[in-house]
Design a protein around this motif. Structure first.
Motif, PDB file in Angstrom:
ATOM      1  N   LEU A 189       0.809  -1.220   0.000  1.00 45.69           N
ATOM      2  CA  LEU A 189       0.000   0.000   0.000  1.00 45.69           C
ATOM      3  C   LEU A 189       0.841   1.267   0.000  1.00 45.69           C
ATOM      4  CD1 LEU A 189      -2.731  -1.070   2.575  1.00 45.69           C
ATOM      5  CD2 LEU A 189      -2.825  -1.172   0.078  1.00 45.69           C
ATOM      6  N   SER A 190       2.109   1.173   0.386  1.00 42.26           N
ATOM      7  CA  SER A 190       2.968   2.359   0.445  1.00 42.26           C
ATOM      8  C   SER A 190       3.136   3.024  -0.911  1.00 42.26           C
ATOM      9  CB  SER A 190       4.329   2.007   1.042  1.00 42.26           C
ATOM     10  OG  SER A 190       4.993   1.048   0.237  1.00 42.26           O
ATOM     11  N   VAL A 191       2.990   2.263  -1.985  1.00 46.61           N
ATOM     12  CA  VAL A 191       3.141   2.822  -3.321  1.00 46.61           C
ATOM     13  C   VAL A 191       2.135   3.952  -3.556  1.00 46.61           C
ATOM     14  CG1 VAL A 191       1.643   1.100  -4.411  1.00 46.61           C
ATOM     15  CG2 VAL A 191       3.339   2.282  -5.777  1.00 46.61           C
ATOM     16  N   PHE A 192       0.923   3.814  -3.036  1.00 45.89           N
ATOM     17  CA  PHE A 192      -0.108   4.824  -3.244  1.00 45.89           C
ATOM     18  C   PHE A 192       0.163   6.084  -2.445  1.00 45.89           C
ATOM     19  CE2 PHE A 192      -2.225   0.627  -3.639  1.00 45.89           C
ATOM     20  CZ  PHE A 192      -2.191   0.598  -5.014  1.00 45.89           C
ATOM     21  N   GLN A 193       0.734   5.931  -1.269  1.00 43.64           N
ATOM     22  CA  GLN A 193       1.100   7.097  -0.465  1.00 43.64           C
ATOM     23  C   GLN A 193       2.192   7.902  -1.164  1.00 43.64           C
ATOM     24  OE1 GLN A 193       2.016   4.959   3.062  1.00 43.64           O
ATOM     25  NE2 GLN A 193      -0.124   4.673   3.615  1.00 43.64           N
ATOM     26  N   VAL A 194       3.122   7.203  -1.813  1.00 47.19           N
ATOM     27  CA  VAL A 194       4.183   7.897  -2.551  1.00 47.19           C
ATOM     28  C   VAL A 194       3.606   8.623  -3.760  1.00 47.19           C
ATOM     29  CG1 VAL A 194       6.307   7.612  -3.879  1.00 47.19           C
ATOM     30  CG2 VAL A 194       5.982   6.337  -1.746  1.00 47.19           C
ATOM     31  N   TRP A 195       2.733   7.964  -4.525  1.00 49.12           N
ATOM     32  CA  TRP A 195       2.109   8.635  -5.673  1.00 49.12           C
ATOM     33  C   TRP A 195       1.336   9.869  -5.221  1.00 49.12           C
ATOM     34  CZ3 TRP A 195       4.171   8.259  -9.966  1.00 49.12           C
ATOM     35  CH2 TRP A 195       4.548   7.053 -10.547  1.00 49.12           C
ATOM     36  N   HIS A 196       0.662   9.768  -4.086  1.00 45.03           N
ATOM     37  CA  HIS A 196      -0.084  10.898  -3.531  1.00 45.03           C
ATOM     38  C   HIS A 196       0.871  12.059  -3.242  1.00 45.03           C
ATOM     39  CE1 HIS A 196      -3.381  12.822  -1.398  1.00 45.03           C
ATOM     40  NE2 HIS A 196      -2.577  13.035  -0.369  1.00 45.03           N
ATOM     41  N   LEU A 197       1.989  11.763  -2.637  1.00 48.84           N
ATOM     42  CA  LEU A 197       2.990  12.778  -2.319  1.00 48.84           C
ATOM     43  C   LEU A 197       3.593  13.390  -3.587  1.00 48.84           C
ATOM     44  CD1 LEU A 197       4.840  14.155  -0.148  1.00 48.84           C
ATOM     45  CD2 LEU A 197       6.400  12.251  -0.527  1.00 48.84           C
ATOM     46  N   LEU A 198       4.035  12.544  -4.514  1.00 48.80           N
ATOM     47  CA  LEU A 198       4.700  13.033  -5.728  1.00 48.80           C
ATOM     48  C   LEU A 198       3.758  13.816  -6.642  1.00 48.80           C
ATOM     49  CD1 LEU A 198       6.969   9.990  -6.671  1.00 48.80           C
ATOM     50  CD2 LEU A 198       7.622  12.099  -5.486  1.00 48.80           C
ATOM     51  N   SER A 199       2.459  13.525  -6.575  1.00 47.99           N
ATOM     52  CA  SER A 199       1.478  14.225  -7.425  1.00 47.99           C
ATOM     53  C   SER A 199       0.891  15.446  -6.735  1.00 47.99           C
ATOM     54  CB  SER A 199       0.354  13.269  -7.822  1.00 47.99           C
ATOM     55  OG  SER A 199      -0.465  12.971  -6.705  1.00 47.99           O
ATOM     56  N   HIS A 200       1.477  15.842  -5.633  1.00 42.67           N
ATOM     57  CA  HIS A 200       0.992  17.013  -4.893  1.00 42.67           C
ATOM     58  C   HIS A 200      -0.457  16.832  -4.448  1.00 42.67           C
ATOM     59  CE1 HIS A 200       4.655  19.037  -6.254  1.00 42.67           C
ATOM     60  NE2 HIS A 200       4.402  18.472  -7.418  1.00 42.67           N
ATOM     61  N   GLY A 201      -0.814  15.582  -4.109  1.00 44.54           N
ATOM     62  CA  GLY A 201      -2.137  15.284  -3.584  1.00 44.54           C
ATOM     63  C   GLY A 201      -3.216  15.000  -4.606  1.00 44.54           C
ATOM     64  N   THR A 202      -2.901  15.029  -5.894  1.00 43.89           N
ATOM     65  CA  THR A 202      -3.958  14.788  -6.891  1.00 43.89           C
ATOM     66  C   THR A 202      -4.265  13.309  -7.092  1.00 43.89           C
ATOM     67  OG1 THR A 202      -2.416  14.889  -8.747  1.00 43.89           O
ATOM     68  CG2 THR A 202      -3.521  16.941  -8.117  1.00 43.89           C
ATOM     69  N   ILE A 203      -3.291  12.430  -6.857  1.00 42.48           N
ATOM     70  CA  ILE A 203      -3.552  10.986  -6.899  1.00 42.48           C
ATOM     71  C   ILE A 203      -3.916  10.574  -5.478  1.00 42.48           C
ATOM     72  CG2 ILE A 203      -2.544   8.705  -7.266  1.00 42.48           C
ATOM     73  CD1 ILE A 203      -0.779   9.961  -9.407  1.00 42.48           C
ATOM     74  N   PRO A 204      -5.015   9.850  -5.302  1.00 46.30           N
ATOM     75  CA  PRO A 204      -5.432   9.480  -3.952  1.00 46.30           C
ATOM     76  C   PRO A 204      -4.418   8.575  -3.261  1.00 46.30           C
ATOM     77  CG  PRO A 204      -6.881   8.489  -5.601  1.00 46.30           C
ATOM     78  CD  PRO A 204      -5.924   9.364  -6.331  1.00 46.30           C
ATOM     79  N   ALA A 205      -4.365   8.648  -1.946  1.00 45.61           N
ATOM     80  CA  ALA A 205      -3.404   7.872  -1.160  1.00 45.61           C
ATOM     81  C   ALA A 205      -3.845   6.426  -0.964  1.00 45.61           C
ATOM     82  CB  ALA A 205      -3.190   8.538   0.193  1.00 45.61           C
ATOM     83  N   HIS A 206      -4.985   6.041  -1.518  1.00 44.06           N
ATOM     84  CA  HIS A 206      -5.476   4.670  -1.310  1.00 44.06           C
ATOM     85  C   HIS A 206      -5.598   3.863  -2.610  1.00 44.06           C
ATOM     86  CE1 HIS A 206      -9.125   6.850  -2.367  1.00 44.06           C
ATOM     87  NE2 HIS A 206      -9.719   5.696  -2.569  1.00 44.06           N
ATOM     88  N   GLY A 207      -5.085   4.366  -3.717  1.00 38.40           N
ATOM     89  CA  GLY A 207      -5.123   3.607  -4.961  1.00 38.40           C
ATOM     90  C   GLY A 207      -4.830   4.478  -6.152  1.00 38.40           C
ATOM     91  N   SER A 208      -4.636   3.843  -7.300  1.00 38.18           N
ATOM     92  CA  SER A 208      -4.237   4.624  -8.468  1.00 38.18           C
ATOM     93  C   SER A 208      -4.959   4.238  -9.753  1.00 38.18           C
ATOM     94  CB  SER A 208      -2.732   4.492  -8.687  1.00 38.18           C
ATOM     95  OG  SER A 208      -2.398   3.146  -8.983  1.00 38.18           O
ATOM     96  N   CYS A 209      -6.182   3.752  -9.648  1.00 39.21           N
ATOM     97  CA  CYS A 209      -6.928   3.464 -10.876  1.00 39.21           C
ATOM     98  C   CYS A 209      -8.387   3.830 -10.688  1.00 39.21           C
ATOM     99  CB  CYS A 209      -6.772   2.014 -11.284  1.00 39.21           C
ATOM    100  SG  CYS A 209      -7.847   0.903 -10.409  1.00 39.21           S
TER     101      CYS A 209
END
Length: 144
Positions: A41-61
């Motif tokens: 699940l940590s992958v989604f938290q990183v995407w959330h951080l790198l996208s400045h919050g636009t990608i949700p922290a709980h998934g990416s699809c």
């Protein structure tokens, strides 16, 4: 002029193991009984951080909870004989739909087998997920 990804020099490198978890935390690799480990699940938290919050922290699809898959709403509101739609359709502003593009600052993503040579000279390396090869861990340690 031709170039390849190996010539890119990222400011941020994101390394994670591809374990097929896209946010629902189930049916990994198509197996109906395989559930995701918490570490994946940590992958989604990183995407959330790198996208400045636009990608949700709980998934990416589009299939994750709290996001709507646009096709479902479209099919519910549009008679089948109207397809294909010549001008598309407009969804209400408050109806959240997963976007196709999100803001990032010069990020390259690698899997858990990236080598030191492939990493380049990033300013930041972020590692997440459920596993990492010994060679990649060594490369990350030596790059700092």
């Amino acid at each position: 002029m031709e170039w390849s990804h190996s010539e890119a020099n990222a400011d941020i490198v994101f390394i994670y193991a591809d374990d097929s978890n896209y946010g629902q935390n189930e049916r990994l690799y198509g197996n109906r009984h395989l559930r995701a480990e918490d570490a994946s699940l940590s992958v989604f938290q990183v995407w959330h951080l790198l996208s400045h919050g636009t990608i949700p922290a709980h998934g990416s699809c589009m299939f994750i909870s709290r996001y709507s898959f646009p096709r479902h709403q479209l099919k519910a509101n549009t008679a089948a004989d109207r397809f294909p739609l010549e001008r598309g359709t407009v969804f209400e502003a408050e109806h959240r739909v997963h976007s196709l593009f999100d803001p990032m600052n010069n990020v390259l993503v690698f899997d858990e087998t990236v080598t030191e040579q492939e990493l380049g000279q990033p300013k930041l390396i972020v590692v997440a997920g459920s596993r990492l090869s010994v060679e990649t861990l060594t490369a990350v340690r030596q790059s700092g």
